[in-house]
Design an enzyme around this catalytic site. Structure first.
Site, PDB file in Angstrom:
ATOM      1  N   SER A 105     -22.811 -10.218   9.271  1.00 27.88           N
ATOM      2  CA  SER A 105     -21.355 -10.290   9.286  1.00 27.88           C
ATOM      3  C   SER A 105     -20.867 -10.151  10.724  1.00 27.88           C
ATOM      4  CB  SER A 105     -20.790  -9.130   8.461  1.00 27.88           C
ATOM      5  OG  SER A 105     -19.390  -9.035   8.608  1.00 27.88           O
ATOM      6  N   PHE A 156      -8.253  -2.902   7.716  1.00 31.32           N
ATOM      7  CA  PHE A 156      -8.252  -4.292   8.184  1.00 31.32           C
ATOM      8  C   PHE A 156      -7.789  -5.187   7.036  1.00 31.32           C
ATOM      9  CE2 PHE A 156     -11.952  -6.211   6.011  1.00 31.32           C
ATOM     10  CZ  PHE A 156     -12.541  -5.069   5.491  1.00 31.32           C
ATOM     11  N   GLY A 157      -7.735  -6.474   7.308  1.00 33.09           N
ATOM     12  CA  GLY A 157      -7.424  -7.442   6.250  1.00 33.09           C
ATOM     13  C   GLY A 157      -6.105  -7.134   5.554  1.00 33.09           C
ATOM     14  N   TYR A 158      -6.146  -7.099   4.232  1.00 35.51           N
ATOM     15  CA  TYR A 158      -4.945  -6.920   3.409  1.00 35.51           C
ATOM     16  C   TYR A 158      -4.631  -5.444   3.142  1.00 35.51           C
ATOM     17  CZ  TYR A 158      -5.667 -11.918   2.359  1.00 35.51           C
ATOM     18  OH  TYR A 158      -5.832 -13.296   2.445  1.00 35.51           O
ATOM     19  N   ASP A 159      -5.303  -4.537   3.828  1.00 37.00           N
ATOM     20  CA  ASP A 159      -5.122  -3.101   3.543  1.00 37.00           C
ATOM     21  C   ASP A 159      -3.658  -2.635   3.539  1.00 37.00           C
ATOM     22  OD1 ASP A 159      -7.757  -2.594   3.008  1.00 37.00           O
ATOM     23  OD2 ASP A 159      -8.216  -1.733   4.960  1.00 37.00           O
ATOM     24  N   ASP A 211     -19.731 -10.226   0.779  1.00 39.73           N
ATOM     25  CA  ASP A 211     -18.651 -11.194   0.611  1.00 39.73           C
ATOM     26  C   ASP A 211     -17.621 -10.535  -0.282  1.00 39.73           C
ATOM     27  OD1 ASP A 211     -17.967 -13.959   1.529  1.00 39.73           O
ATOM     28  OD2 ASP A 211     -17.423 -14.090  -0.587  1.00 39.73           O
ATOM     29  N   ASN A 217     -17.571  -9.218  10.878  1.00 36.81           N
ATOM     30  CA  ASN A 217     -16.322  -8.510  10.569  1.00 36.81           C
ATOM     31  C   ASN A 217     -16.438  -7.030  10.965  1.00 36.81           C
ATOM     32  OD1 ASN A 217     -14.441  -6.888   8.976  1.00 36.81           O
ATOM     33  ND2 ASN A 217     -13.881  -8.812   7.987  1.00 36.81           N
ATOM     34  N   HIS A 260     -13.604  -0.899  -3.250  1.00 37.89           N
ATOM     35  CA  HIS A 260     -14.556  -1.877  -3.806  1.00 37.89           C
ATOM     36  C   HIS A 260     -15.857  -1.858  -3.015  1.00 37.89           C
ATOM     37  CE1 HIS A 260     -12.110  -3.382  -0.618  1.00 37.89           C
ATOM     38  NE2 HIS A 260     -12.751  -4.519  -0.503  1.00 37.89           N
TER      39      HIS A 260
HETATM   40  P1  ITT Z   1     -18.037 -12.029   7.363  1.00 35.57           P
HETATM   41  O1  ITT Z   1     -18.162 -13.248   6.465  1.00 35.57           O
HETATM   42  O2  ITT Z   1     -18.514 -12.271   8.765  1.00 35.57           O
HETATM   43  O3  ITT Z   1     -18.619 -10.801   6.735  1.00 35.57           O
HETATM   44  P2  ITT Z   1     -15.209 -12.334   6.765  1.00 35.57           P
HETATM   45  O4  ITT Z   1     -13.981 -11.561   7.165  1.00 35.57           O
HETATM   46  O5  ITT Z   1     -15.154 -13.836   6.935  1.00 35.57           O
HETATM   47  O6  ITT Z   1     -16.454 -11.706   7.552  1.00 35.57           O
HETATM   48  P3  ITT Z   1     -15.312 -12.654   3.896  1.00 35.57           P
HETATM   49  O7  ITT Z   1     -15.588 -14.107   3.952  1.00 35.57           O
HETATM   50  O8  ITT Z   1     -16.065 -11.806   2.905  1.00 35.57           O
HETATM   51  O9  ITT Z   1     -15.564 -11.953   5.293  1.00 35.57           O
HETATM   52  O10 ITT Z   1     -13.742 -12.484   3.681  1.00 35.57           O
HETATM   53  C1  ITT Z   1     -13.270 -11.289   3.210  1.00 35.57           C
HETATM   54  C2  ITT Z   1     -11.783 -11.199   3.506  1.00 35.57           C
HETATM   55  O11 ITT Z   1     -11.177 -10.480   2.430  1.00 35.57           O
HETATM   56  C3  ITT Z   1     -11.545 -10.366   4.762  1.00 35.57           C
HETATM   57  O12 ITT Z   1     -11.480 -11.175   5.923  1.00 35.57           O
HETATM   58  C4  ITT Z   1     -10.237  -9.676   4.431  1.00 35.57           C
HETATM   59  O13 ITT Z   1      -9.170 -10.551   4.692  1.00 35.57           O
HETATM   60  C5  ITT Z   1     -10.343  -9.479   2.925  1.00 35.57           C
HETATM   61  N1  ITT Z   1     -10.929  -8.152   2.628  1.00 35.57           N
HETATM   62  C6  ITT Z   1     -12.189  -7.890   2.155  1.00 35.57           C
HETATM   63  N2  ITT Z   1     -12.373  -6.571   2.028  1.00 35.57           N
HETATM   64  C7  ITT Z   1     -11.234  -5.994   2.429  1.00 35.57           C
HETATM   65  C8  ITT Z   1     -10.803  -4.665   2.544  1.00 35.57           C
HETATM   66  O14 ITT Z   1     -11.605  -3.640   2.262  1.00 35.57           O
HETATM   67  N3  ITT Z   1      -9.575  -4.433   2.975  1.00 35.57           N
HETATM   68  C9  ITT Z   1      -8.735  -5.441   3.282  1.00 35.57           C
HETATM   69  N4  ITT Z   1      -9.066  -6.729   3.219  1.00 35.57           N
HETATM   70  C10 ITT Z   1     -10.307  -7.014   2.800  1.00 35.57           C
END
Ligand code: ITT
Length: 208
Positions: A23, A165-168, A84, A25, A193
């Protein structure tokens, strides 16, 4: 503990426990390092100088997690794992799902993703959603194992909180008054999760 978790040895005198996480991320990496920190040093793809985008062409979390772990296994010839994950929103027919990272297009932007989701849900009463994670671990013989985690909650109307991060900032887990972004890393790591999937993965690698 299974031997194939040792992947390299810097000074040839000891065996540091290191495991490759397929990853780039940083948010995921931080959460995984927090859960596993005492036992394993997690090295993600950036740590090993790999910045290639791995094609995520499957239509399920498990399928994409397998693609990412297989990529790492084939490239580095090491046991490794991937994550994922994504957000499924009931009123949007479980979207963005596997498209969560790139929901508002490329380059990836957490801000634009959240703004798009809030826009799509504007005025809707049903704001139920769940986060899902699938972790795939490939051992040194190439055998794959998967571990799932899921948490239900709702999408709130305005962003709250600075952590994570992300949608947190817009996801509030069921039974809590805080969003994931208002929780500390320790708090989120008790219930998310990813934490659920990681606990299953941890039990597998340490108790087998
Ligand atoms: P890698 O594939 O390199 O691991 P990525 O960010 O592209 O990184 P994913 O394809 O699994 O990973 O996309 C997951 C997305 O879902 C991530 O970028 C966030 O936007 C969201 N996400 C997943 N887990 C999350 C979390 O715990 N909190 C907030 N958002 C989350």
């Amino acid at each position: 503990m299974k031997d194939d978790l040792y992947f390299y040895n810097e000074n040839h005198t000891s065996k540091p426990m290191r495991l490759l996480f397929c990853s780039t991320n940083l948010g995921k990496t931080q959460e995984i390092q927090y859960k596993f920190g005492k036992f394993i040093d997690i090295q993600n793809l950036l740590d090993v100088g790999c910045e290639e985008a791995i094609p995520e062409t499957a239509n399920s979390f498990e399928g994409n997690a397998l693609l990412k772990a297989q990529y790492g296994y084939e490239k580095f010839k090491l046991a490794c794992f991937s994550d994922d994950s994504g957000l499924e929103v009931i009123a949007l027919n479980n979207q963005p799902g596997v498209f969560s990272a790139r929901y508002a297009g490329v380059p990836k932007s957490d801000k634009r993703n959240m703004d798009k989701l809030l826009f799509e849900l504007k005025g809707l009463k049903n704001r139920k959603a769940c986060f899902k994670t699938v972790i795939v671990y490939i051992d040194s013989s190439g055998k794959a194992f998967s571990f799932e985690g899921k948490i239900e909650g709702e999408i709130i109307e305005e962003k709250r909180g600075e952590h994570g991060f992300g949608y947190d900032p817009i996801f509030q887990p069921k039974g809590y008054a805080k969003t994931f972004a208002e929780m500390s890393l320790a708090e989120k790591s008790e219930l998310s999760h990813r934490a659920i999937a990681l606990e299953k993965f941890h039990a597998f690698i340490f108790k087998k």
